[in-house]
Design an enzyme around this catalytic site. Structure first.
Site, PDB file in Angstrom:
ATOM      1  N   MET A 389       0.844  -1.191   0.000  1.00 48.44           N
ATOM      2  CA  MET A 389       0.000   0.000   0.000  1.00 48.44           C
ATOM      3  C   MET A 389       0.880   1.241   0.000  1.00 48.44           C
ATOM      4  O   MET A 389       1.989   1.234   0.524  1.00 48.44           O
ATOM      5  CB  MET A 389      -0.910  -0.015   1.226  1.00 48.44           C
ATOM      6  CG  MET A 389      -1.966  -1.121   1.185  1.00 48.44           C
ATOM      7  SD  MET A 389      -2.746  -1.406   2.779  1.00 48.44           S
ATOM      8  CE  MET A 389      -1.453  -2.310   3.638  1.00 48.44           C
ATOM      9  N   ASP A 507       5.284  -4.314 -15.743  1.00 48.49           N
ATOM     10  CA  ASP A 507       3.945  -3.945 -15.277  1.00 48.49           C
ATOM     11  C   ASP A 507       3.597  -2.529 -15.736  1.00 48.49           C
ATOM     12  O   ASP A 507       3.063  -1.734 -14.968  1.00 48.49           O
ATOM     13  CB  ASP A 507       3.869  -4.044 -13.746  1.00 48.49           C
ATOM     14  CG  ASP A 507       2.420  -4.147 -13.253  1.00 48.49           C
ATOM     15  OD1 ASP A 507       1.533  -4.492 -14.065  1.00 48.49           O
ATOM     16  OD2 ASP A 507       2.169  -3.871 -12.065  1.00 48.49           O
TER      17      ASP A 507
END
Length: 727
Positions: A389, A507
């Site tokens: 996160m 990614d």
């Protein structure tokens, strides 16, 4: 492939073994006579005025001042003294650059000489040179004209060779084959015969280059507004008759790609005895042209030197190779011993790894990051991914009262060995990356099992949020979208080619394209990124237990190989391009298609390409039709099913900068065939993987349907397969 190797603490003996092994490997890759080739070497770390009377010859407006070669006058006191000037600096020593060869049947003729005899009958000297330059635009005015590395027939310079002639020729001599002149120019002013005002070119007897390349796509400005030192490498292979030019900001390593390369037969254009040096000129516009350092190595073809020493190369190889081979065995034993030792989850080992990382990113205290994020308050969460996160934080600056906003990434797998590996992967890659379109790493923290990375805060969030975040986000203008794509392309080119290790991002997607305060793109999230060996082109993925990345951005070949490559990064970039222009996600339902690229291909085939533009832009008429077409064609080219057919990042940068035309794209999407008919990067495959891959062949064809064209997949046995993951 298992978890990455731990950072090893090798003994001095092991380090010496590794170095000796490297020497052996280098030796084994040299040409047969390279180890014993004779060469002439000159090196000038800086320049002293005494050189003007010994090793160097100054011509016309050139001089030595402040430890540098000033090819044109170096003063800020008088503009009149700067305009319409030209100068040369040459090594006072001439070099024999070619020699005639005997007939190939002569017993003493080497294989290399026989090859050369069949190509002009000359042995042409090889050379390489490295030099640093500073081209300063006075008062930030328009620069002009440029400088050049030259090989000239004499220690002189033609009169009136200022302005666009770069100190090379003049209006009378330009193009005369009797000039016997070759130069690599670095041009900063656009003349009618120039491609632009910031390019490198290869000149033969003429200031109109036979080969050239704009430096703007490479992020290089010869004469930037902020004075910058550059290092230039020029390599010439006399056997292959080929020249390569490399350029980078001073202090950076030599790039793996050249800014210019071309065939060049020096024996066909130069006098046998020629001089090396530099030239430069100014015109009505002016600049300061400085050479800060210079080294030169030239193969010695002088009289009485046959290009080799008295010691045969094989003896040289044996003398060095035998002890090096023994050292190699010792090094391998030490390596495998260390490799087999269990690493475990000892926090001290992780701290040792972190502190030994190159670049030494700042170590933060856990308490200060906890305070900066208000104890990782959910209200300050910026995003969440598979690796952790991200929270917004505020840290005190260096000055009283100063506050600095940062993004703090807290790894969600911190209590596992995998979490430590992810952390090390990301930190070891990004802490050394330096590019204006990459999110900058500020520092790290490891405390009681909690792993944290600290990045620059991006106040405008991600590209994904602006494209799909709803009406609360301002509409991204066409100009901003184009600039964002250009920034991502520049960053990807840096990762693939300019960094000293090739890095595959793996990614690349809109949510990982961050936007700074000025809406400039910053590519981030290197949790999946991997560095690959300098002589490899792919990274074999095993530890994640599946294909890394996000559906819609994953290249079709990845489902067969499990490998990420630079070509698969380009595929993901193409998805981002189409997504940004069309305002639709790469995997979406549109006109009966499940993938955005297939719909755009249909519009292209029907000559309705502009219908793909984000309706919000079309409604505002806020786009340039030619640029829309340019980017959509680029997006389709990057989406081609065969990896080898996709453009390289250097070409992508040039297309976006409008220096080359948009790519040619077939009207129908080509079939996906595996294994591909063209060359496929296979160096990253593990043992046995290549043979395993050849057992699966999948092709795609297209059938008419109510929605236009529907893909179907046919295996070698002819059975129709329904997997849409292969589109």
């Amino acid at each position: 492939m298992g978890a990455p190797l731990p950072l090893l603490r090798l003994s001095s003996a092991a380090a010496a073994a590794a170095a000796a092994a490297l020497l052996l490997l280098l030796l084994l890759h040299l040409p047969p006579t390279a180890a014993a080739a004779a060469a002439l070497n000159f090196s000038f770390p800086s320049f002293d005025i005494s050189e003007a009377h010994t090793n160097l010859t100054m011509v016309d407006d050139a001089n030595i001042n402040q430890g540098a070669l000033q090819l044109t006058p170096d003063t800020l006191n008088s503009v009149e003294y700067l305009v319409n000037k030209s100068g040369r600096v040459l090594l006072s020593h001439s070099f024999t650059l070619w020699r005639d060869l005997p007939a190939p049947s002569t017993n003493s003729t080497t294989i290399a000489d026989a090859d050369a005899a069949g190509s002009g009958g000359k042995h042409v000297a090889s050379f390489n040179t490295t030099f640093s330059i500073n081209v300063y635009r006075v008062d930030n005015a328009t620069p002009g004209e440029g400088l050049a590395f030259i090989i000239a027939p004499e220690l002189d310079m033609p009169a009136r060779s200022d302005a666009g002639f770069l100190g090379l020729t003049n209006a009378t001599l330009n193009g005369d084959p009797n000039n016997h002149l070759v130069a690599v120019e670095f041009d900063t002013f656009k003349q009618p015969y120039d491609p632009d005002n910031n390019h490198v070119g290869l000149d033969i007897n003429n200031v109109s280059s036979i080969a050239y390349a704009s430096l703007t796509p490479f992020g290089i400005q010869i004469a930037p507004s902020v004075a910058t030192n550059y290092t230039i490498w020029i390599d010439y292979d006399g056997g292959d008759r080929h020249i390569w030019v490399y350029m980078a900001v001073q202090g950076k390593p030599k790039p793996s790609f050249s800014v210019l390369n071309s065939s060049l037969d020096l024996g066909a254009h130069l006098l046998r005895e020629s001089y090396f040096g530099f030239s430069a000129s100014t015109g009505s516009e002016y600049q300061l042209n400085c050479i800060l350092s210079w080294s030169l190595t030239v193969e010695d073809l002088s009289e009485g030197n046959d290009g080799s020493s008295g010691w045969p190369a094989w003896k040289f190889a044996v003398a060095i190779g035998v002890p090096a081979a023994a050292a190699l065995v010792l090094g391998l034993l030490v390596f495998f011993y260390m490799r087999r030792r269990p690493v475990g989850d000892d926090p001290s080992l992780l701290i040792d790894k972190l502190k030994s990382l190159p670049g030494q990113p700042k170590e933060f205290m856990f308490d200060e990051l906890k305070k900066a994020t208000n104890n990782f308050d959910e209200k300050l969460k910026l995003g969440q991914g598979g690796f952790g996160m991200v929270y917004k934080g505020v840290l005190p600056g260096d000055n009283p009262g100063e506050k600095i906003e940062v993004a703090v990434k807290k790894f969600s797998r911190e209590n596992s060995k995998g979490g430590q590996d992810d952390f090390i992967h990301e930190l070891s890659i990004i802490n050394r990356l330096r590019h204006k379109h990459l999110v900058r790493l500020v520092g790290w923290c490891h405390k009681i099992g909690v792993l944290l990375l600290v990045y620059d805060y991006m106040p405008n969030g991600s590209l994904d949020q602006h494209l799909f975040g709803g009406d609360d986000r301002p509409l991204l203008s066409w100009e901003r979208r184009y600039n964002i794509i250009a920034g991502v392309a520049s960053a990807l080119h840096y990762l693939h080619n300019e960094y000293d290790q090739k890095v595959v991002h793996r990614d690349l997607k809109a949510s990982n394209v961050m936007l700074d305060a000025a809406f400039h793109a910053r590519l981030g999230d290197f949790g999946l990124a991997r560095a690959i060996d300098i002589d490899k082109t792919s990274y074999t993925e095993r530890e994640l237990g599946g294909v890394p990345g996000t559906m819609g951005y994953i290249a079709p070949e990845c489902f067969h190989t499990g490998r990420a490559t630079r070509e698969s990064d380009v595929f993901a970039f193409g998805a981002v391009v189409l997504e940004t222009v069309c305002g639709r996600r790469p995997r979406c339902d549109v006109a009966g298609f499940q993938f955005l690229a297939d719909w755009v291909w249909k519009l292209y085939r029907e000559r309705r390409l502009l219908d793909a533009v984000d309706p919000r832009l079309a409604y505002a008429d806020d786009y340039v039709a030619a640029d829309v077409e340019r980017l959509l064609l680029l997006g389709l080219a990057c989406s081609l099913p065969t990896p080898a057919d996709r453009p390289k990042t250097a070409t992508i940068v040039q297309i976006i900068s409008r220096s080359v035309d948009p790519p040619a794209v077939p009207p129908f999407k080509p079939p996906f065939v595996w294994p591909a008919a063209g060359p496929i990067d296979d160096e990253g495959a593990e043992d046995g993987e290549s043979s395993r891959l050849t057992s699966t062949v999948v092709t795609s064809s297209y059938c008419p349907s109510s929605s236009g064209w529907t893909p179907r997949y046919i295996s070698t046995e002819g059975h129709v397969e329904a997997s849409d993951a292969l589109v």
